[in-house]
Design an enzyme around this catalytic site. Structure first.
Site, PDB file in Angstrom:
ATOM      1  N   ASP A 298       0.832  -1.193   0.000  1.00 26.01           N
ATOM      2  CA  ASP A 298       0.000   0.000   0.000  1.00 26.01           C
ATOM      3  C   ASP A 298       0.873   1.252   0.000  1.00 26.01           C
ATOM      4  OD1 ASP A 298      -2.334   1.820   0.849  1.00 26.01           O
ATOM      5  OD2 ASP A 298      -3.287  -0.133   0.856  1.00 26.01           O
TER       6      ASP A 298
ATOM      7  N   HIS B 105      -3.807   5.988   3.727  1.00 25.74           N
ATOM      8  CA  HIS B 105      -4.543   4.812   3.256  1.00 25.74           C
ATOM      9  C   HIS B 105      -3.963   3.499   3.772  1.00 25.74           C
ATOM     10  CE1 HIS B 105      -5.991   1.889   0.155  1.00 25.74           C
ATOM     11  NE2 HIS B 105      -7.065   2.633   0.229  1.00 25.74           N
TER      12      HIS B 105
ATOM     13  N   SER C  83     -11.232  -0.920  -0.878  1.00 27.38           N
ATOM     14  CA  SER C  83      -9.941  -0.931  -0.189  1.00 27.38           C
ATOM     15  C   SER C  83     -10.109  -1.298   1.273  1.00 27.38           C
ATOM     16  CB  SER C  83      -9.295   0.454  -0.234  1.00 27.38           C
ATOM     17  OG  SER C  83      -8.637   0.694  -1.429  1.00 27.38           O
TER      18      SER C  83
END
Length: 481
Positions: free
Chosen positions: A178, A220, A411
């Site tokens: 990520d 994220h 996600s």
């Protein structure tokens, strides 16, 4: 990362606003993809990266490296086990020169990994300053006084019940492929494995500089990591598998892009560092769908496929987000969002055009559900494309700086499944990736199509286009063994 809602980078996850594709239907499902960008020559002097595929045999890899150098290119990274070499060149005729020159007969295919110039500069150059790009507005909403009781998502997949039997084992390692993970977060620090973390965003070359795998412009990856394995330590929240280890595999650059060489580096790193599960909440840029009959895109699709297959063969199961375009992956017709590093243009596509890595063999594809247990309106779908579903709307998890926030997207759904896979592996350490995938599918709770008829939901209660084989079940994942 900021998972893109499909118009922006990290595919897998973010935006709660779904994008509708005009004209999506079965009539054009098999239209031949004609890309206006196919084999466009690079401008003289423009630095580009390429994948060059050959046979995974030492002599052919060596000859391919020689062909790259003879064509005026530079070998960035060579993966002998894959038969994939990452190359760099400023020559607009590099594709042709590398195949037609000396030793070019060892080259199977060659393709540019992006349509824009390489932003990080020549391999080995000093890193450029981080781009001043942050998250989109409202992607992250700080939570007040976060606690386990707020995690409705854990109850939905029965993770709270599973924890009465197992929190997972520290023998199991999960790679968070990520935008980087904040290992100083109090909920993540107890389970973080710095020794197996890496930064892959400098031309796809693995960089083990301490802290290089931390986030710079995106929260994220830290959010994803918290869902997988926030520790049970009396602080904040609890992950699906709070007893397993996590490592940061940074594959998203400061502009939010995940180029093929980054992703390949991440898959190979996971294989070589014995990661049991990896989570991929993104699609590979700059193409939302990579089409086989475009020379560049076909070469990249093959190179990434080899990387995934290699990781799988070494015991690493890949779990990936389905995407946030509310798109039917089983009936592809058009792509209007690509290339996202240049000027997007609508093009016809067909089912040979893949969203990678999520549609590659051996990858578990995850759709998103809401608190009410219905399909999230942004989630991609598709009969025999979705494997399982998991919560992905308004998920509370960790963010850099010791905080907590809410995010929505596939996600957020994918790491729930990665966590359950880690619980299964913890309880049956001898299982191979395909066997863990089978357990995920068999244990999933069947979900019927909506009571109000929705023509997009096709299939049966046991396997349909919205939920695949059902909602992932953490309790069955530990009870069966």
């Amino acid at each position: 990362m900021s998972p893109r809602s499909r118009t922006r980078r990290l595919s897998a996850g973010l935006a709660v606003v779904a994008l509708a594709f005009a004209g999506v239907g079965t009539a054009a499902a098999h239209a031949a993809p004609v890309s206006p960008f196919a084999q466009a020559a690079a401008e003289p002097g423009i630095l580009m990266n390429y994948v060059v595929n050959t046979k995974p045999v030492p002599i052919h890899v060596d000859r391919t490296e020689q062909a790259i150098e003879a064509a005026g290119g530079t070998v960035v990274k060579s993966y002998g086990d894959l038969g994939v070499v990452i190359a760099q060149s400023t020559s607009p005729t590099f594709r042709a020169d590398v195949r037609l020159g000396k030793n070019g007969n060892s080259v199977q295919s060659v393709g540019a990994t992006r349509t824009a110039a390489v932003s990080e500069g020549p391999v080995g150059a000093a890193a450029k300053p981080a781009a001043a790009k942050g998250l989109k507005a409202n992607e992250s909403v700080p939570a007040l006084d976060p606690r386990e009781g707020e995690q409705w998502d854990m109850a939905q997949i029965k993770a709270d019940k599973a924890h009465e039997q197992s929190d997972g084992s520290s023998r199991v390692l999960v790679g968070i492929n990520d935008s980087g993970v904040d290992d100083t977060h109090p909920d993540l620090a107890p389970n973080f494995d710095a020794g197996n973390s890496v930064n892959c965003v400098d031309n796809g070359v693995a960089d083990t500089t301490p802290g290089g795998w931390r986030p710079t412009t995106s929260d994220h990856g830290t959010h994803v990591a918290g869902t997988v394995a926030s520790a049970r330590n009396g602080v904040g929240i609890v992950g699906v598998a709070p007893g397993v280890r996590i490592a940061s595999v940074k594959v998203v650059n400061d502009d939010g892009y995940i180029y093929p060489e980054y992703a390949i580096c991440g898959f190979v790193w996971a294989a070589e560092h014995k990661m049991d599960v990896t989570n991929h909440s993104y699609f590979i840029d700059p193409w939302e769908f990579w089409c086989k009959d475009d020379a560049d895109q076909g070469a990249v699709q093959e190179a990434v496929r080899r990387a995934v297959a290699f990781a799988t063969s070494k015991g690493s199961l890949a779990v990936a987000a389905a995407g946030n375009s509310s798109y039917d992956l089983a009936n592809k017709t058009t792509d209007s969002a690509s290339p996202n590093d240049g000027t997007p243009a609508t093009r016809p596509i067909n089912n040979d055009c893949l969203d990678i890595p999520t549609e590659l063999p051996g990858v578990v594809t995850v759709a998103s559900t809401t608190r009410a247990g219905v399909r999230s309106n942004f989630s991609n779908y598709g009969l025999n494309k979705i494997d399982v579903a998991a919560p992905g709307s308004s998920i509370l998890s960790t963010i850099p700086g010791g905080g907590y926030g809410l995010k929505s997207g596939t996600s957020m759904a994918s790491p729930h499944v990665a966590g359950v896979a880690a619980l299964i592996k913890s309880n049956r350490p001898w299982l191979k990736p395909a066997e863990i995938e089978k357990a995920l599918r068999v244990d999933a709770d069947d979900q019927a199509c909506p009571a109000v008829v929705d023509a997009r939901c096709t299939g049966t209660t046991a396997n349909n286009s919205f939920f695949g084989e059902g909602l992932v079940d953490a309790l069955d994942g530990v009870k069966r063994w």
